[in-house]
Each structure stands twice: as C-alpha cells, then as structure tokens.
Design a protein around this motif. Structure first.
Motif, PDB file in Angstrom:
ATOM      1  N   LEU A  12     -38.707   7.635  20.608  1.00  0.00           N
ATOM      2  CA  LEU A  12     -37.689   7.660  20.164  1.00  0.00           C
ATOM      3  C   LEU A  12     -36.658   8.773  20.476  1.00  0.00           C
ATOM      4  N   ILE A  13     -37.327  10.063  20.710  1.00  0.00           N
ATOM      5  CA  ILE A  13     -36.822  11.181  21.007  1.00  0.00           C
ATOM      6  C   ILE A  13     -36.411  11.039  22.575  1.00  0.00           C
ATOM      7  N   GLY A  14     -37.294  10.269  23.410  1.00  0.00           N
ATOM      8  CA  GLY A  14     -36.901  10.001  24.493  1.00  0.00           C
ATOM      9  C   GLY A  14     -35.608   9.359  25.170  1.00  0.00           C
ATOM     10  N   ALA A  15     -35.876   8.128  24.111  1.00  0.00           N
ATOM     11  CA  ALA A  15     -34.570   7.252  24.205  1.00  0.00           C
ATOM     12  C   ALA A  15     -33.470   8.049  23.617  1.00  0.00           C
ATOM     13  N   CYS A  16     -33.244   8.743  22.882  1.00  0.00           N
ATOM     14  CA  CYS A  16     -31.972   9.673  22.232  1.00  0.00           C
ATOM     15  C   CYS A  16     -31.697  10.456  23.223  1.00  0.00           C
ATOM     16  N   GLU A  17     -32.553  11.186  24.119  1.00  0.00           N
ATOM     17  CA  GLU A  17     -31.964  12.005  25.330  1.00  0.00           C
ATOM     18  C   GLU A  17     -31.268  10.988  26.278  1.00  0.00           C
ATOM     19  N   VAL A  18     -32.019   9.986  26.578  1.00  0.00           N
ATOM     20  CA  VAL A  18     -31.572   8.847  27.734  1.00  0.00           C
ATOM     21  C   VAL A  18     -29.998   8.485  27.065  1.00  0.00           C
ATOM     22  N   LEU A  19     -30.131   7.943  26.012  1.00  0.00           N
ATOM     23  CA  LEU A  19     -28.833   7.397  25.424  1.00  0.00           C
ATOM     24  C   LEU A  19     -27.750   8.697  25.290  1.00  0.00           C
ATOM     25  N   PHE A  20     -27.959   9.650  25.058  1.00  0.00           N
ATOM     26  CA  PHE A  20     -26.907  10.888  24.995  1.00  0.00           C
ATOM     27  C   PHE A  20     -26.334  10.876  26.263  1.00  0.00           C
ATOM     28  N   TRP A  21     -27.191  10.868  27.509  1.00  0.00           N
ATOM     29  CA  TRP A  21     -26.591  11.100  28.831  1.00  0.00           C
ATOM     30  C   TRP A  21     -25.763   9.536  29.102  1.00  0.00           C
ATOM     31  N   VAL A  22     -26.323   8.627  28.737  1.00  0.00           N
ATOM     32  CA  VAL A  22     -25.696   7.441  29.062  1.00  0.00           C
ATOM     33  C   VAL A  22     -24.365   7.077  28.168  1.00  0.00           C
ATOM     34  N   LEU A  23     -24.301   7.554  26.983  1.00  0.00           N
ATOM     35  CA  LEU A  23     -23.150   7.424  26.100  1.00  0.00           C
ATOM     36  C   LEU A  23     -21.903   8.488  26.845  1.00  0.00           C
ATOM     37  N   LEU A  24     -22.650   9.561  26.953  1.00  0.00           N
ATOM     38  CA  LEU A  24     -21.608  10.738  27.518  1.00  0.00           C
ATOM     39  C   LEU A  24     -20.890  10.107  28.648  1.00  0.00           C
ATOM     40  N   LEU A  25     -21.859   9.871  29.885  1.00  0.00           N
ATOM     41  CA  LEU A  25     -21.290   9.251  31.110  1.00  0.00           C
ATOM     42  C   LEU A  25     -20.197   8.036  30.812  1.00  0.00           C
ATOM     43  N   ALA A  26     -20.654   6.828  29.910  1.00  0.00           N
ATOM     44  CA  ALA A  26     -19.970   5.916  29.826  1.00  0.00           C
ATOM     45  C   ALA A  26     -18.795   6.338  29.321  1.00  0.00           C
TER      46      ALA A  26
END
Length: 194
Positions: A12-26
């Motif tokens: 979940l921590i890894g997913a949160c980190e990936v989603l942080f960047w995905v949502l930011l860039l999107a």
C-alpha cells in the motif's frame, strides 16, 4: 527484508507513492496540456487523499492484532514526509509544467545569498523537522491503538517501529548543521563583480 516486501501495508505504501506521482503528473498534464482546469483541480486535490488512506490502513492493521513493526514505522515516516514536503513538490512540479507548457516564467531557483538564503535553509529544515514530528506522532498513535507502550529512549534503536524515528535523528542533526546553522553563522554573500 524480503518478508517485509510482501506485506500488504508495504504494498500500500508503494502504491501510494506511485499514485502520488501518477495523480500529480496527470493533474498537471490535464491543466497545462489539455487545458481542463476543473479536472486537473480534482486530480491534484486527490493527491493528499492518499495520506488519508494510508493512516487508517496502518491503524486498522494494528487494531486487527498485528504488532507494531517496521512496516508501521515506514508508513509513519512516509506519511510524515509527504505531509511536510508534498506541497513543495507539487508547487515545484507546477512551476516547471507552467514554464514548459503554458509559457510561464522560468521557475526561480533556491536563493543563494544573504538573508533570503538563511530564511530558505530554516524553512527547508523546518519541513524536515515537521516530517519527523508527524512520523513520531503517527508512531505514537499506532502504539496507542495497538495498546503497546512507547519504548524507553535507549530501546528506540532496537524497536522495529520506533527505530524508523531513531534513524532520522542523524539526518535531522546533520541537515541542521550544514543547512540553517551554517547559513546563519556564515551567510553566503553575493560575489562582488568588478
């Protein structure tokens, strides 16, 4: 370490980190490339929601009987530093996207001289101290929910969860010395051009 990588909270921590960047860039691409400001606002506002997901997941894990461990310490540190530095990262990326895709001004660099440099160093170190403090508070909340005691200061380095807080002590101290303390005692002066 291999066992830790298979735990759901670590994933979940890894997913949160990936989603942080995905949502930011999107969010930034939607704002500056597609010019869809309302959608980009929704995407960018979703970035801090990730923190709201991670804390309850960590607390539910210990409330369900898992003893507080290294994974919970990692979740607390991740949350602390996301809270402390997340807004700066978003602002940094926004300035670069605006410059690249919307003819915005070049993003300013960090100040290099004088009182503005000193102030900048104190603010950045303050963010680090805030992140550390939030991490320790979340660890304390985790211990409270789990019904475990906060270890004596001597045991912080050996306790699986609290050792994450102890690992950050040298970072906080060294950053203080080479950052705000050094800049305050010997503020860099702009070179004289002749």
């Amino acid at each position: 370490m291999a066992e830790m990588l298979t735990q759901p909270l670590v994933l979940l921590i890894g997913a949160c980190e990936v989603l942080f960047w995905v949502l930011l860039l999107a969010g930034l691409a939607t704002r500056y490339v597609l010019r869809a400001r309302r959608l980009s606002t929704v995407l960018l506002v979703s970035v801090p929601v990730l923190d709201v997901v991670l804390v309850p997941a960590s607390l539910l894990d210990v409330a369900g009987g898992s003893p507080p461990g290294a994974t919970h310490g990692l979740a607390a540190v991740y949350l602390g530093f996301t809270v402390a530095f997340g807004h700066s990262v978003i602002r940094w990326a926004d300035g670069r996207f605006a410059h690249r895709f919307a003819d915005g001004p070049p993003p300013p660099g960090a100040p290099r001289y004088g009182i503005t440099k000193v102030r900048h160093e104190w603010v950045e170190w303050g963010k680090l101290a805030l992140g550390w403090g939030v991490a320790l508070a979340v660890m304390g909340l985790t211990a409270l929910v789990a019904g475990t005691a906060v270890p004596e200061p001597v045991a912080w380095t050996t306790d699986p969860m609290w050792s994450w807080g102890a690992r950050l002590v040298p970072v906080v101290v060294i950053w203080f010395g080479v950052g705000p303390l050094w800049a305050t005692l010997a503020p860099p002066r702009e070179p004289v051009r002749g």
